[in-house]
Design a protein around this motif. Structure first.
Motif, mmCIF file in Angstrom:
data_model
loop_
_atom_site.group_PDB
_atom_site.id
_atom_site.type_symbol
_atom_site.label_atom_id
_atom_site.label_comp_id
_atom_site.label_asym_id
_atom_site.label_seq_id
_atom_site.Cartn_x
_atom_site.Cartn_y
_atom_site.Cartn_z
ATOM 1 N N LEU A 281 55.548 2.257 40.476
ATOM 2 C CA LEU A 281 54.526 2.318 39.435
ATOM 3 C C LEU A 281 54.919 1.470 38.230
ATOM 4 O O LEU A 281 54.116 0.695 37.702
ATOM 5 N N PHE A 282 56.169 1.636 37.786
ATOM 6 C CA PHE A 282 56.645 0.856 36.651
ATOM 7 C C PHE A 282 56.624 -0.636 36.969
ATOM 8 O O PHE A 282 56.226 -1.461 36.138
ATOM 9 N N LYS A 283 57.057 -0.980 38.175
ATOM 10 C CA LYS A 283 57.114 -2.390 38.576
ATOM 11 C C LYS A 283 55.713 -3.008 38.567
ATOM 12 O O LYS A 283 55.512 -4.117 38.044
ATOM 13 N N GLU A 284 54.732 -2.291 39.105
ATOM 14 C CA GLU A 284 53.368 -2.810 39.135
ATOM 15 C C GLU A 284 52.786 -2.901 37.724
ATOM 16 O O GLU A 284 52.116 -3.881 37.377
ATOM 17 N N GLU B 152 57.143 -5.651 27.383
ATOM 18 C CA GLU B 152 58.559 -5.308 27.392
ATOM 19 C C GLU B 152 58.797 -3.806 27.259
ATOM 20 O O GLU B 152 59.807 -3.281 27.736
ATOM 21 N N ILE B 153 57.863 -3.087 26.612
ATOM 22 C CA ILE B 153 58.068 -1.650 26.431
ATOM 23 C C ILE B 153 58.040 -0.911 27.767
ATOM 24 O O ILE B 153 58.627 0.152 27.914
ATOM 25 N N VAL B 154 57.380 -1.506 28.782
ATOM 26 C CA VAL B 154 57.346 -0.894 30.109
ATOM 27 C C VAL B 154 58.744 -0.894 30.720
ATOM 28 O O VAL B 154 59.202 0.097 31.289
ATOM 29 N N LYS B 155 59.442 -2.021 30.591
ATOM 30 C CA LYS B 155 60.813 -2.100 31.106
ATOM 31 C C LYS B 155 61.722 -1.124 30.371
ATOM 32 O O LYS B 155 62.500 -0.394 30.986
#
Length: 422
Positions: free
Chosen positions: A370-373, A381-384
């Motif tokens: 999910l995070f990768k998609e 960048e906040i997702v990483k």
């Protein structure tokens, strides 16, 4: 009840504190027949309440035996100061003044073995003639599938909400086969504010795109200013949950959502625990997407969201996988989140749950995808950072620090190019 009989005999009742708990306390007292004359607050000249009651400064209140004062502020030290002030004025605790029964300071560390509220004894919605629904202010969205065991708890917990605004309940039943649909029809026939959308086939297994569209439509396509999510296998136990959250968002336009704590009811292991952030007496805190992932501050069924912040269907359809996690990301792009240090309800872990019954390594692997998609679509960048924060939080527990989880952790760090020293 004796305490309220005595209170009715007094000349007037004032609520000390014109904030969220003050408004809720006033609503609670007036429904019990106790006349509330106004609020007392240090910032009297700057505050207006939704109840159109006067807000007076402390030095404007006649501290006499004919006045009943209810302290409705959350901070313990402030309560001590107010108590001292009232005692110096000659008033007696528990006779002339007391702390609102709605104020709670939850103990986070101790597991509990019983629910704080008997759900079978809740106030019925149709006993309140003020609940007209011509212009509902909040939509409560209930996605459900084969949740007959919890359906009545879920709907009762919504129907017993004490609010000064009308709300509607939209139930999306994805073709349940265990009797859930019959319970929904029973409630929809009795309560005019329930909208029952019962599918004739299971979209989740047969048409994932249409399923996502139905879920998004249930949250977005309505005229209510706010939407709350109440998953069909969970339920609310706080009758002021909606009122408290609406008051907050109405007075804080830079926030797009708010949430709170809950009780985790582990039906698989016959155990119950408090699932809340250990803020220990602090009223609450702000959060962004990173903090939402690094802490446990956003159980889905506790959230209230501005409808305008819910992502459009065209965004939803871009994703192969779509979870509440994605919704939170897009909502928090429109504003901040706020966490209430208050237990709003019960989150059930059971054999019928799709996600909760998975082994922890499978959960992490799913979330990794999910995070990768999400990152591939947004390049944000906040997702990483958020995924790193989430994994770090998970690995703090010895129970989850397994070889399989650690392997996924290292794989995710490599894929997203996120490292602890960043």
């Amino acid at each position: 009840m004796e305490q309220f009989k005595k209170m009715k005999e007094r000349a007037a009742s004032y609520i000390w504190g014109a904030g969220y708990y003050g408004v809720l306390t006033a609503l609670d007292l007036e429904r019990k027949g106790v006349k509330v004359k106004g609020f007392i607050d240090q910032n009297a000249g700057e505050i207006k309440t939704r109840l159109n009651l006067p807000v007076l400064a402390p030095n404007k209140i006649p501290f006499t035996k004919g006045v009943k004062i209810i302290i409705a502020v959350y901070n313990k030290e402030t309560i001590k100061e107010i108590t001292k002030t009232l005692q110096l004025a000659g008033l007696k605790k528990n006779e002339d003044f007391e702390t609102s029964s709605l104020i709670t300071f939850p103990v986070i560390k101790k597991p509990i073995t019983h629910l704080p509220l008997n759900i079978n004894a809740l106030t019925s919605y149709d006993n309140d003639d003020k609940k007209e629904i011509k212009k509902p202010f909040v939509r409560v969205f209930v996605p459900t599938y084969n949740n007959a065991e919890f359906a009545r708890y879920n709907l009762n917990g919504i129907l017993m909400q004490k609010t000064d605004f009308p709300f509607e309940i939209y139930i999306y039943d994805d073709c349940s086969t265990d009797g859930t649909s019959d319970i929904i029809r029973e409630y929809a026939k009795k309560y005019s504010n329930i909208i029952a959308d019962i599918q004739s086939e299971n979209y989740w297994s047969k048409n994932a795109s249409l399923h996502k569209k139905k879920l998004n439509s249930g949250m977005k396509n309505h005229k209510c200013k706010y939407v709350a999510i109440a998953d069909g296998d969970d339920y609310w136990t706080d009758p002021y949950k909606l009122q408290l959250q609406v008051n907050f968002l109405e007075n804080n336009s830079d926030f797009s959502m708010c949430s709170g704590g809950c009780i985790l009811n582990d039906n698989l292991n016959a155990a119950q625990y408090i699932r809340a952030e250990n803020t220990m007496g602090v009223y609450g805190f702000e959060y962004d997407f990173y903090k939402a992932c690094a802490t446990d501050c956003r159980p889905t069924f506790t959230v209230l969201i501005r409808t305008s912040a819910v992502p459009e269907c065209k965004i939803v359809q871009k994703y192969k996988n779509w979870l509440d996690f994605n919704i939170v990301y897009y909502v928090l792009r429109k504003g901040k989140g706020y966490y209430f240090n208050r237990l709003f309800g019960v989150y059930n872990v059971h054999h019928g749950g799709i996600f909760s019954v998975l082994p922890v390594d499978q959960k992490i692997e799913w979330l990794r995808g999910l995070f990768k998609e999400l990152y591939s679509k947004t390049k944000d960048e906040i997702v990483k950072k958020a995924f790193y924060g989430y994994l770090t939080a998970v690995l703090k527990s010895k129970e989850f620090r397994t070889e399989a989880v650690t392997s996924i952790y290292l794989k995710a760090l490599k894929e997203l190019k996120v490292f602890p020293d960043e």
